[in-house]
Scaffold this active site. Structure first.
Site, PDB file in Angstrom:
ATOM      1  N   GLU A  18       0.819  -1.145   0.056  1.00  0.00           N
ATOM      2  CA  GLU A  18       0.144  -0.071   0.048  1.00  0.00           C
ATOM      3  C   GLU A  18       0.918   1.138   0.016  1.00  0.00           C
ATOM      4  O   GLU A  18       1.255   1.623   0.973  1.00  0.00           O
ATOM      5  CB  GLU A  18      -0.833   0.037   1.135  1.00  0.00           C
ATOM      6  CG  GLU A  18      -1.883  -1.191   1.268  1.00  0.00           C
ATOM      7  CD  GLU A  18      -3.256  -0.826   0.375  1.00  0.00           C
ATOM      8  OE1 GLU A  18      -3.423   0.204   0.045  1.00  0.00           O
ATOM      9  OE2 GLU A  18      -3.725  -1.693   0.313  1.00  0.00           O
ATOM     10  N   CYS A  65      -2.100   9.716   2.122  1.00  0.00           N
ATOM     11  CA  CYS A  65      -1.768   9.107   1.328  1.00  0.00           C
ATOM     12  C   CYS A  65      -2.381   9.525  -0.092  1.00  0.00           C
ATOM     13  O   CYS A  65      -2.081   9.398  -1.162  1.00  0.00           O
ATOM     14  CB  CYS A  65      -1.411   7.651   1.252  1.00  0.00           C
ATOM     15  SG  CYS A  65      -3.113   6.955   2.037  1.00  0.00           S
TER      16      CYS A  65
HETATM   17  P1  NAD Z   1       7.977   4.717   5.031  1.00  0.00           P
HETATM   18  O1  NAD Z   1       8.423   3.805   3.641  1.00  0.00           O
HETATM   19  O2  NAD Z   1       9.206   5.581   5.342  1.00  0.00           O
HETATM   20  O3  NAD Z   1       7.924   3.728   6.435  1.00  0.00           O
HETATM   21  C1  NAD Z   1       6.897   2.700   6.504  1.00  0.00           C
HETATM   22  C2  NAD Z   1       7.332   1.533   7.240  1.00  0.00           C
HETATM   23  O4  NAD Z   1       8.382   0.908   6.924  1.00  0.00           O
HETATM   24  C3  NAD Z   1       7.451   1.933   8.632  1.00  0.00           C
HETATM   25  O5  NAD Z   1       6.964   1.067   9.851  1.00  0.00           O
HETATM   26  C4  NAD Z   1       9.155   1.987   8.807  1.00  0.00           C
HETATM   27  O6  NAD Z   1       9.541   1.362  10.130  1.00  0.00           O
HETATM   28  C5  NAD Z   1       9.399   0.850   7.883  1.00  0.00           C
HETATM   29  N1  NAD Z   1      10.813   1.360   6.987  1.00  0.00           N
HETATM   30  C6  NAD Z   1      11.225   2.458   6.857  1.00  0.00           C
HETATM   31  N2  NAD Z   1      12.377   2.421   6.084  1.00  0.00           N
HETATM   32  C7  NAD Z   1      12.536   0.942   6.138  1.00  0.00           C
HETATM   33  C8  NAD Z   1      13.901   0.394   5.621  1.00  0.00           C
HETATM   34  N3  NAD Z   1      14.875   0.396   5.208  1.00  0.00           N
HETATM   35  N4  NAD Z   1      13.816  -1.265   5.715  1.00  0.00           N
HETATM   36  C9  NAD Z   1      12.689  -1.762   6.281  1.00  0.00           C
HETATM   37  N5  NAD Z   1      11.755  -1.086   7.048  1.00  0.00           N
HETATM   38  C10 NAD Z   1      11.690   0.184   6.894  1.00  0.00           C
HETATM   39  O7  NAD Z   1       6.804   5.537   4.994  1.00  0.00           O
HETATM   40  P2  NAD Z   1       6.085   6.568   5.878  1.00  0.00           P
HETATM   41  O8  NAD Z   1       7.141   7.654   5.902  1.00  0.00           O
HETATM   42  O9  NAD Z   1       5.802   5.812   7.122  1.00  0.00           O
HETATM   43  O10 NAD Z   1       4.815   6.672   5.293  1.00  0.00           O
HETATM   44  C11 NAD Z   1       4.838   7.871   3.943  1.00  0.00           C
HETATM   45  C12 NAD Z   1       4.478   7.008   2.601  1.00  0.00           C
HETATM   46  O11 NAD Z   1       3.656   6.124   3.022  1.00  0.00           O
HETATM   47  C13 NAD Z   1       3.930   7.928   1.643  1.00  0.00           C
HETATM   48  O12 NAD Z   1       4.707   7.661   0.501  1.00  0.00           O
HETATM   49  C14 NAD Z   1       2.730   7.792   1.466  1.00  0.00           C
HETATM   50  O13 NAD Z   1       1.759   7.980   0.283  1.00  0.00           O
HETATM   51  C15 NAD Z   1       2.636   6.364   1.809  1.00  0.00           C
HETATM   52  N6  NAD Z   1       1.130   5.854   2.531  1.00  0.00           N
HETATM   53  C16 NAD Z   1       0.472   4.928   1.853  1.00  0.00           C
HETATM   54  C17 NAD Z   1      -0.676   4.547   2.307  1.00  0.00           C
HETATM   55  C18 NAD Z   1      -1.686   3.528   1.784  1.00  0.00           C
HETATM   56  O14 NAD Z   1      -2.708   3.423   2.174  1.00  0.00           O
HETATM   57  N7  NAD Z   1      -1.373   3.294   0.212  1.00  0.00           N
HETATM   58  C19 NAD Z   1      -1.031   5.086   3.603  1.00  0.00           C
HETATM   59  C20 NAD Z   1      -0.380   5.933   4.395  1.00  0.00           C
HETATM   60  C21 NAD Z   1       0.822   6.385   4.001  1.00  0.00           C
END
Ligand code: NAD
Length: 462
Positions: free
Chosen positions: A209, A243
């Site tokens: 997602e 998002c």
């Molecule tokens: P992110 O990708 O930075 O983090 C998401 C999760 O991944 C967190 O739990 C984090 O701990 C983990 N993570 C981060 N870096 C990692 C790595 N290198 N290896 C393994 N795990 C890692 O995203 P965010 O900043 O939490 O959210 C923002 C993004 O999420 C935006 O792009 C937004 O559009 C998207 N988003 C999508 C939805 C949806 O339903 N499609 C909902 C909310 C946010």
């Protein structure tokens, strides 16, 4: 920490078959709802401490969606999980055919920070309803909500059924090395690729997602008053950190001035002032700095003020933006709305459809042919005509992305399908057997097969 032991204990619990029992699943869903209800005050407090999200926002946009999902499954899981009969095909007459829905096993849910409760707990609800055991890794950025979710779940459910891991990249990396039966990830496309790669090592299926730049298109046929109201709400809810928020605005030139005036008027009415109860803060300094860099001061026609000590960025509208501007190079994920003007809807659709497929798209129009073009020509996860964001609230619609904005979906029965395997069964009768398929083959047998299939002779026989 070594999670392998806990992982094995969840697998063992899964093999015990207890989670197959629908009454067990319903009991767990009811228990989860009771826990959330009993702890609402703590949930409000934690999220307010993390990024000043109000009680109203938290109930309307987080808990409400979780409760709707829980209620949906309590009501429907009995029916959803029953085997579905399918009409038998020619090759298997006489016999029965049906689809059995079986849980996948032990799954991993990784949450994002912007709607920390909804985006973490709604997938847990689907996983429970489908009969899985579950590891959960909420986002570590809103630390109080992460700690509270860990406390509420780990203190109330056995670790061999549901288990919340607190932590960031090191913990997630360790979890990703385990052979889960499914990984459900919400976050950025960048981290989505890391998750997908790790999952591939075990052939673990994934739901991603993700995000992207979701456009809102306003044509001259639109109701400009309603468009302004609904765009402002969808864009600035959660401080623009949604998002499926409209990332940028594409407006037909002849109505741009009136639309911008309406947006400015609406923004003044909303009074998204520093410290306002209804205006959520930016999550952290890193995002605060990143968002400010996307603002071109000479293009600002509303807002532009900020206060780092409060992590406050005023709703900011930028006009005369170009596709090459910094604000158009990445998902904004903050309270900044760039406006690009167009004169020909066909041209603008041609442009947008060549960009990465966004998570959402919105059209404001009263013209049926424009609506048809929008639906037909643009590919995006989901969206609205004459509104923004609201498609996420409908539990009978699948929620998910496409292409760069993700794969797979959930909510309601789609969440059930996401966390289930659809097992196909043919149950043959012992009463009748043709020898057509068995060797030795002959021209006569082949002719019979052709007549049965091509001439549909079987319809006349049965
Ligand atoms: P992110 O990708 O930075 O983090 C998401 C999760 O991944 C967190 O739990 C984090 O701990 C983990 N993570 C981060 N870096 C990692 C790595 N290198 N290896 C393994 N795990 C890692 O995203 P965010 O900043 O939490 O959210 C923002 C993004 O999420 C935006 O792009 C937004 O559009 C998207 N988003 C999508 C939805 C949806 O339903 N499609 C909902 C909310 C946010």
């Amino acid at each position: 920490m070594n999670y392998a032991e806990k992982f094995e204990s969840q697998k063992e619990f899964f093999y015990s078959m207890k989670t197959r029992d629908v009454s067990f699943r319903i009991a767990q869903l009811k228990k989860l709802k009771d826990i959330l209800k009993a702890n609402e005050a703590l949930l409000y407090d934690a999220i307010y401490r993390d990024f000043r999200k109000s009680k109203f926002d938290t109930y309307a946009n987080e808990l409400n969606i979780i409760y709707t999902e829980i209620d949906y499954f309590i009501k429907n899981i009995g029916k959803l999980s029953q085997a579905k009969k399918v009409t038998i095909n020619l090759a298997n007459i006489p016999g029965k055919s049906y689809i059995c829905y079986e849980p996948l096993g032990t799954v991993l849910i990784i949450g994002a920070w912007n709607y920390p409760y909804q985006l973490t707990i709604a997938p847990i609800v689907s996983a429970i309803a489908s009969g899985n055991t579950c590891f959960i890794k909420p986002s570590e950025l809103p630390i109080h909500t992460m700690q509270l979710m860990a406390k509420l779940i780990n203190e109330n459910f056995p670790a061999n059924y549901l288990y919340v891991v607190e932590g960031g990249i090191p913990e997630t990396t360790e979890l990703l090395a385990l052979p889960f039966d499914k990984i459900f990830f919400t976050g950025s496309p960048k981290v989505g690729k890391i998750v997908y790669e790790a999952a591939a090592k075990h052939l673990t299926p994934v739901v991603l997602e993700l995000g992207g730049k979701s456009p809102a298109i306003v044509t001259k046929s639109a109701d400009l008053d309603i468009a302004a109201k609904r765009i402002v709400w969808g864009k600035f809810i959660n401080g623009g950190q949604t998002c499926i928020a409209p990332d940028y605005l594409l407006v037909e030139a002849s109505v741009k001035e009136r639309l911008v005036q309406n947006i400015q008027k609406k923004l003044k009415e909303c009074a998204y002032e520093p410290g306002a109860e209804h205006y959520v803060s930016i999550i952290n300094e890193r995002n605060f700095d990143r968002i400010l860099q996307l603002i071109a001061p000479e293009k600002v026609v509303y807002g532009g003020k900020s206060d780092k000590s409060l992590l406050y960025i005023e709703p900011t509208i930028m006009d005369n933006v170009d596709w090459q501007d910094p604000a158009m190079q990445e998902e904004i994920f903050g309270p900044v709305l760039p406006i690009i003007t167009f004169t020909d809807l066909d041209q603008v659709l041609e442009k947008v459809k060549r960009l990465e497929k966004p998570l959402a798209a919105y059209l404001f129009s009263n013209d049926p042919s424009e609506k048809e073009k929008f639906n037909k020509e643009l590919s995006f996860g989901g969206g609205c005509i004459n509104d923004t964001v609201m498609h996420i609230t409908h539990e009978r619609l699948p929620f998910g992305g496409v292409g760069n904005s993700g794969m797979g979906n959930y909510h309601g029965k789609f969440g059930f399908l996401t966390f289930s395997h659809q097992k196909s069964i043919i149950e043959k009768s012992l009463k009748f057997e043709t020898n057509l398929k068995y060797p030795p083959y002959s021209d006569a047998k082949l002719n019979w097969i052709k007549r049965l299939i091509v001439e549909r002779l079987w319809l006349k026989l049965f």
